[in-house]
Design an enzyme around this catalytic site. Structure first.
Site, PDB file in Angstrom:
ATOM      1  N   ARG A  37      -9.093   0.790 -13.105  1.00 51.78           N
ATOM      2  CA  ARG A  37     -10.565   0.841 -13.028  1.00 51.78           C
ATOM      3  C   ARG A  37     -11.106   2.076 -13.750  1.00 51.78           C
ATOM      4  O   ARG A  37     -12.121   2.017 -14.443  1.00 51.78           O
ATOM      5  CB  ARG A  37     -10.998   0.851 -11.556  1.00 51.78           C
ATOM      6  CG  ARG A  37     -12.496   0.977 -11.329  1.00 51.78           C
ATOM      7  CD  ARG A  37     -12.827   0.877  -9.841  1.00 51.78           C
ATOM      8  NE  ARG A  37     -12.078   1.831  -9.057  1.00 51.78           N
ATOM      9  CZ  ARG A  37     -12.430   3.107  -8.877  1.00 51.78           C
ATOM     10  NH1 ARG A  37     -13.527   3.574  -9.474  1.00 51.78           N
ATOM     11  NH2 ARG A  37     -11.704   3.911  -8.143  1.00 51.78           N
ATOM     12  N   LYS A 196       2.895  -6.371   9.841  1.00 49.20           N
ATOM     13  CA  LYS A 196       3.737  -5.175   9.937  1.00 49.20           C
ATOM     14  C   LYS A 196       2.925  -3.894   9.785  1.00 49.20           C
ATOM     15  O   LYS A 196       3.284  -2.853  10.345  1.00 49.20           O
ATOM     16  CB  LYS A 196       4.872  -5.242   8.926  1.00 49.20           C
ATOM     17  CG  LYS A 196       4.435  -5.335   7.460  1.00 49.20           C
ATOM     18  CD  LYS A 196       4.316  -3.990   6.775  1.00 49.20           C
ATOM     19  CE  LYS A 196       3.787  -4.156   5.359  1.00 49.20           C
ATOM     20  NZ  LYS A 196       3.754  -2.894   4.604  1.00 49.20           N
ATOM     21  N   ASP A 249      10.603  -5.654   6.331  1.00 47.82           N
ATOM     22  CA  ASP A 249       9.375  -4.911   6.070  1.00 47.82           C
ATOM     23  C   ASP A 249       8.967  -4.085   7.286  1.00 47.82           C
ATOM     24  O   ASP A 249       8.484  -2.949   7.161  1.00 47.82           O
ATOM     25  CB  ASP A 249       8.265  -5.899   5.695  1.00 47.82           C
ATOM     26  CG  ASP A 249       7.162  -5.272   4.872  1.00 47.82           C
ATOM     27  OD1 ASP A 249       7.241  -4.060   4.581  1.00 47.82           O
ATOM     28  OD2 ASP A 249       6.223  -5.985   4.487  1.00 47.82           O
ATOM     29  N   THR A 253       8.443   0.006   7.126  1.00 44.60           N
ATOM     30  CA  THR A 253       7.081   0.494   7.291  1.00 44.60           C
ATOM     31  C   THR A 253       6.895   1.256   8.597  1.00 44.60           C
ATOM     32  O   THR A 253       6.102   2.200   8.662  1.00 44.60           O
ATOM     33  CB  THR A 253       6.084  -0.680   7.228  1.00 44.60           C
ATOM     34  OG1 THR A 253       6.360  -1.466   6.076  1.00 44.60           O
ATOM     35  CG2 THR A 253       4.658  -0.187   7.142  1.00 44.60           C
TER      36      THR A 253
END
Length: 339
Positions: A37, A196, A249, A253
């Site tokens: 961006r 998660k 995951d 995490t």
């Protein structure tokens, strides 16, 4: 589709995971163009081969370039990777929709459930890009960006109802340190990836309150149980939650200090405000803070009990003290483990 070679890839988004996945693809021999961006970020990636704002100290491959012009980035792409936060995906994709190359494979890195519509990311992409939901490839698994960007071994799961499309992306991203597997259970992989983040918040809060491994293991396991309950109700394959998009995951995490959601939760557990915790993760998005709201609503709509998610919602959005929320979880009615 099984014979399609994905050589030219566009990655829309230049955050930590988008940049890392772009590096994965380039290291696998693909020609990768990133869209950023901010023009200065695109210039840094293109000219310096770094993205110090998100991956300091990591050198990006020479065959990876970048631009802030979306039309330039998307021209001729065989696959388009959407690497923006889940709650901004719809708005961004609307602006890119008319630039998408016909027939390009669409790949989602976003993990979340959209507020309001309660749609998974592949459903949002399908709606806005006007493609069948079964043609969107979803990336999930234990994918902490910094470790992968450093070339540490990791695996992921690429989920798509059209298995040939998943295989095409698998071939395009497989390299010496990144091992992707395929799966056709998009619902399970997306729910695992979204939920998660919420469970990681709870593990961070537990750590901030001074609790240890037993508490963490309890939260991870019971968090997996409520995620699997929701998945089963919505048509997911229960085995998915025993795989990379589920327990894999979750473990990464919930246990790593590199996890923004865990870090955010730990700050809350130590007594900081939501605003202070947000600043502590460098202003980057801790998806679980928003996702606990949409996942809670999705669970209620589906008639599924998700007590940890509900507790995280109350802490993050109603000001409930983390210690109080934890005590309430422990004081719930006793029941059979699998009920």
């Amino acid at each position: 589709m099984s014979d399609v070679t994905v050589q030219s890839v566009t990655v829309l988004g230049a955050g930590s995971w988008g940049t890392t996945f772009a590096k994965v693809l380039a290291d696998a021999g693909r020609d990768v163009t990133m869209w950023a961006r901010r023009p200065e970020v695109a210039a840094e990636i293109r000219d310096e081969h770094t993205n110090c704002g998100y991956l300091p100290g990591v050198r990006l491959p020479d065959r990876l370039t970048a631009t802030s012009d979306a039309a330039e980035a998307l021209a001729g792409a065989d696959a388009v990777v959407l690497a923006v936060p889940s709650q901004s995906l719809r708005t961004n994709l609307k602006s890119w929709r008319d630039l998408l190359p016909p027939g390009a494979i669409l790949v989602s890195l976003a993990k979340g459930v959209e507020l309001g519509t309660l749609k998974r990311m592949s459903e949002v992409i399908s709606e806005i890009a006007d493609v069948p939901a079964g043609e969107v490839v979803v990336v999930s698994g234990p994918n902490l960006a910094r470790e992968i960007a450093q070339g540490q071994p990791a695996a992921a799961v690429l989920a798509c109802a059209d298995h040939d499309r998943a295989v095409a992306v698998q071939r395009a991203s497989f390299n010496s340190y990144f091992r992707p597997y395929t799966n056709t259970d998009v619902v399970g992989c997306e729910l695992g990836g979204a939920c998660k983040n919420v469970i990681a918040l709870s593990c961070g809060m537990a750590a901030g309150l001074g609790f240890g491994a037993n508490t963490m293991a309890t939260l991870i396991t019971r968090g997996l149980a409520e995620t699997a309950r929701l998945g089963a109700k919505l048509g997911a394959d229960p085995l998915t939650f025993a795989g990379l998009a589920g327990v894999g995951d979750l473990v990464a995490t919930c246990s790593s200090p590199l996890s923004r959601n865990r870090t955010f939760g730990e700050r809350i557990g130590r007594g900081e405000t939501v605003e202070q915790a947000q600043a502590a993760v460098g202003g980057q998005v801790a998806e679980g803070v928003t996702s606990c709201r949409s996942i809670r609503e999705l669970a209620r709509t589906a008639g599924v009990d998700m007590p940890i998610t509900d507790a995280m919602y109350r802490v993050c959005h109603e000001g409930t003290d983390p210690a109080t929320a934890g005590a309430e979880l422990l004081g719930r009615e006793q029941k059979h483990e699998w009920s």
